[in-house]
Design an enzyme around this catalytic site. Sequence first.
Site, PDB file in Angstrom:
ATOM      1  N   ASP A 150      91.112 168.439   1.026  1.00 49.46           N
ATOM      2  CA  ASP A 150      90.208 168.059   1.945  1.00 49.46           C
ATOM      3  C   ASP A 150      90.455 167.039   3.216  1.00 49.46           C
ATOM      4  O   ASP A 150      90.308 167.382   4.255  1.00 49.46           O
ATOM      5  CB  ASP A 150      88.964 167.691   1.160  1.00 49.46           C
TER       6      ASP A 150
ATOM      7  N   VAL B 260      85.402 169.315   4.035  1.00 53.68           N
ATOM      8  CA  VAL B 260      85.875 170.620   3.980  1.00 53.68           C
ATOM      9  C   VAL B 260      85.705 171.501   2.974  1.00 53.68           C
ATOM     10  O   VAL B 260      85.583 172.647   2.832  1.00 53.68           O
ATOM     11  CB  VAL B 260      87.577 170.265   4.598  1.00 53.68           C
ATOM     12  N   ASP B 261      85.956 170.943   1.762  1.00 52.21           N
ATOM     13  CA  ASP B 261      85.635 171.460   0.384  1.00 52.21           C
ATOM     14  C   ASP B 261      84.271 172.252   0.396  1.00 52.21           C
ATOM     15  O   ASP B 261      83.875 173.227   0.171  1.00 52.21           O
ATOM     16  CB  ASP B 261      85.664 170.647  -0.835  1.00 52.21           C
ATOM     17  N   ALA B 262      83.036 171.305   0.956  1.00 57.65           N
ATOM     18  CA  ALA B 262      81.719 171.818   0.979  1.00 57.65           C
ATOM     19  C   ALA B 262      81.576 172.754   1.897  1.00 57.65           C
ATOM     20  O   ALA B 262      80.796 173.714   1.496  1.00 57.65           O
ATOM     21  CB  ALA B 262      80.821 170.630   1.174  1.00 57.65           C
TER      22      ALA B 262
END
Length: 398
Positions: A140, A168-170
């Site tokens: 991330d 970024v993960d989300a």
Amino acid sequence: MNVLSGYRVLDCSIAMSGPFAAQRLGDLGADVVKVEPVTGEWQRHTSAGGAQGNKVNVSFLSLNRNKRSLAINLKSPDGKAVLLDLVKTADVFLQNYRPGVAKRLGVDYESLSVINPKLIYVSISGYGESGPYVDRPGQDLILQGMSGAMLSAGRDGEPPTPSGQYLVDAVAAYTAFEGALAALLHRERTGEGQLVQVNMLDAITTLQMQELAVFMVGGKPQERSAEPHAHVYIRAPYGAFATSDGFIIVAFPSMKRFGEVIGEPAFLDMDDETDTWSRRDDIYAKTRARLVTKTSAEWLDLFRANDIWAGPVYGYADLVADPQIEHNQTLVEYDHPTEGRVKTPGFPIRFSKTPSEVYRGAPLAGEHTEAVLKEAGYSDERIAALAAEGAIGVGEAD
């Protein structure tokens, strides 16, 4: 009846982006079977923020509700055969292996689509399935740094400003979730399965639709200011300002009205579309000097009465106690067999006829192996034999 009732998802992902996307599908009623190693997914054994659970780590707990756990040893031929059997009746297969790993394991789209041509295969990667960065770690903060977004806020000359979330993960998770839904809709219309590829770099880049258009089409450079302006492409004042007892947010008010309310004569004759760009630092400094003279509540009352956009700066304790959060039922509570009463963010979309629900907390490793395999037609004897040779892991029963 939930909107995705009757659909089965095989979730072969780890960490955040894949499990979060699969959890969203589970929230809508899909039967999500988390396929994990016999020893349990990596996230079960790694805490976030040092938060440990009784048997289930908090990180895993937050990303794996509404799933069943099937523990399989994919390096075992018989274990892999079990997974391929389940693929025959699955609707969605989701994985975030590093590029090339799925093919080595024999669970790539080309292999699985032969078994089930109607399969929706969702693959999440860091940078794409090919290209010069294909072997780089998709982490991330690394992707935040690449995205350019860290230089869209903060002071000139100071370190870049990371997001306070695993942003970024989300974003990648939501992109994969949307991709799975769109592919399922296409399949309903045509009967065709397909490969859905999502990568974290593209997800965070396309999230910045406005910012990058301002840069590429409008020709405006990404210039940070000397004061901690909250976004390089939004006019002043725009940011977090100290009050006598905390901080508040102020967002690009009419300068004349703002000057009248805070008692700053220099703002009264400023033009909202020119001076607020050329004098960003001066505006920030003058606003900072004025706002520190009253409490947050006093300023927010004044701003709301005068139609000036402003709001509080919350910590998590403030957020979870907020009356709108309570009204919206943003947070859900449920009982978990080992972690007790659990309270977490729920599913953010409301459906009038097919509402989401929490019907199962995050599973224990292999908790549902027997149940899933019995549904697939495996006998008690075959399940016992597979468990004895280490091809599957059998945990606690439903």
